[in-house]
Design a protein around this motif. Structure first.
Motif, PDB file in Angstrom:
ATOM      1  N   ILE A 146      27.384  50.697  76.727  1.00 50.40           N
ATOM      2  CA  ILE A 146      27.254  49.370  76.117  1.00 50.40           C
ATOM      3  C   ILE A 146      27.542  48.315  77.178  1.00 50.40           C
ATOM      4  N   SER A 147      26.662  47.348  77.330  1.00 48.03           N
ATOM      5  CA  SER A 147      26.938  46.270  78.271  1.00 48.03           C
ATOM      6  C   SER A 147      28.124  45.464  77.764  1.00 48.03           C
ATOM      7  N   ASN A 148      28.891  44.925  78.667  1.00 50.29           N
ATOM      8  CA  ASN A 148      30.054  44.122  78.273  1.00 50.29           C
ATOM      9  C   ASN A 148      29.622  42.884  77.493  1.00 50.29           C
ATOM     10  N   THR A 149      28.425  42.395  77.771  1.00 46.98           N
ATOM     11  CA  THR A 149      27.924  41.249  77.017  1.00 46.98           C
ATOM     12  C   THR A 149      27.661  41.638  75.567  1.00 46.98           C
TER      13      THR A 149
ATOM     14  N   THR B 246      30.773  51.699  86.616  1.00 47.48           N
ATOM     15  CA  THR B 246      29.944  51.538  87.814  1.00 47.48           C
ATOM     16  C   THR B 246      29.191  50.217  87.784  1.00 47.48           C
ATOM     17  N   GLY B 247      29.496  49.392  86.809  1.00 49.89           N
ATOM     18  CA  GLY B 247      28.811  48.115  86.666  1.00 49.89           C
ATOM     19  C   GLY B 247      29.384  47.343  85.494  1.00 49.89           C
ATOM     20  N   ASP B 248      28.626  46.381  85.013  1.00 49.37           N
ATOM     21  CA  ASP B 248      29.085  45.500  83.943  1.00 49.37           C
ATOM     22  C   ASP B 248      28.788  46.110  82.575  1.00 49.37           C
TER      23      ASP B 248
END
Length: 328
Positions: A94-97, A296-298
């Motif tokens: 899930i993207s943090n946004t 590994t990312g946002d």
């Protein structure tokens, strides 16, 4: 009728509030009848779970003289059997946004997907246990995938199979279960139930549940041995109460006891099981758990998994009617 000139209406309006129901509606079968029937509180402590089975010798004439000099016969040892723990998992990202924005029907997308994946995982376990004829596997260094032997690979003592069908069962030489061989399809018939009920009785087994795919349940409901097909209504003040005829059968009464019918949408269509629920259980080496994975990312990564096995405490407690189809 026409709209009056100069009218402001919703088609031109900006900033209208959305009418969005704050609920998510899901249509899917969540139940896992076999697991609910047998229980899932059994704990195991190794990837290969072992247990023992036993039985009594056949009865014989037993009359001895006074002063008899006793002779001794070696008692048969217990039988060791085992099943391997299988790892099952689901994952999501899930993207943090997506987690931060305001949402309808849930506050957290991570929590929603965790619950959803856990339900899907349990259904996968049910399918592995009763939906396929999955032989057990120890895995290897080159192929490190273990499999738990499914219900159908255990049942061999009390069986009724179609022509050319053959039992699988537990192989003590390999410590693995073997998948049975499918036989010729035949119509599901009451005589088959009578046959395996008698086999169970002669073996000392006492199955109380008959589990079948939903597609053959209607055939089962038409058998003559159905114990209850009417429900008496409470007598009304006018005394004109009538019985309600049920269109489905939940209890079967045979020569050797009662069987409660259980429809299972996930099990093998061509196989019917007579079960003693006390003699089966799902064992967990690791229960269902959600674990955060390295970022590994946002975005947030999650793993939902468990490690489980099917424990057949004594397969002779139950029976299988194989190679059946609904009666036309």
């Amino acid at each position: 009728m026409a709209q009056a000139a100069g009218t402001s209406d919703t088609y031109d309006m900006k900033g209208k509030a959305e009418d969005f129901r704050d609920v998510i509606y899901t249509v899917a079968k969540e139940e896992t009848p076999f697991q609910k029937l047998i229980g899932t509180d059994y704990e195991v402590t190794a990837t290969k779970h072992q247990w023992q089975t036993d039985t009594l010798r056949a009865p014989a004439t037993n009359a001895k003289p006074e002063g008899n000099e006793t002779s001794f016969t070696e008692v048969a040892p217990t039988v060791e059997v085992s099943n391997y723990c299988q790892i099952s998992d689901e994952s999501f990202m899930i993207s943090n946004t997506a987690e931060a924005v305001k949402k309808y029907g849930r506050k957290s997308e991570i929590k929603r997907q965790t619950v959803k994946k856990a339900k899907e995982l349990v259904r996968d376990m049910e399918y592995s246990m009763v939906g396929v004829k999955q032989a057990s596997s120890a895995g290897s260094a080159g192929t490190p995938v273990r499999q738990a032997g499914s219900l159908w690979t255990w049942l061999s003592t009390n069986a009724n199979r179609g022509a050319t069908g053959a039992n699988g069962g537990y192989n003590p030489a390999t410590n693995l279960t073997v998948a049975p061989t499918d036989g010729t399809l035949r119509n599901f018939a009451e005589a088959q139930i009578k046959d395996v009920q008698q086999k169970c009785f002669n073996a000392g087994a006492k199955p109380t549940v008959i589990m079948m795919h939903s597609s053959v349940k209607s055939t089962f409901s038409g058998f003559a041995g159905i114990a209850l097909n009417r429900v008496d209504q409470k007598v009304s003040k006018t005394g004109d109460a009538q019985a309600t005829i049920l269109g489905a059968a939940d209890v079967y009464q045979g020569d050797f006891g009662f069987l409660t019918a259980l429809a299972n949408p996930w099990q093998s269509v061509r196989d019917v099981a007579l079960l003693d629920p006390e003699m089966w259980e799902v064992g967990f080496l690791r229960g269902i758990k959600q674990t955060p994975l390295a970022k590994t990312g946002d975005a947030e990564k999650r793993l939902v998994n468990c490690e489980w096995t099917l424990v057949a405490k004594n397969e002779a407690s139950s029976a299988v009617i194989a190679d059946v189809q609904p009666t036309p």
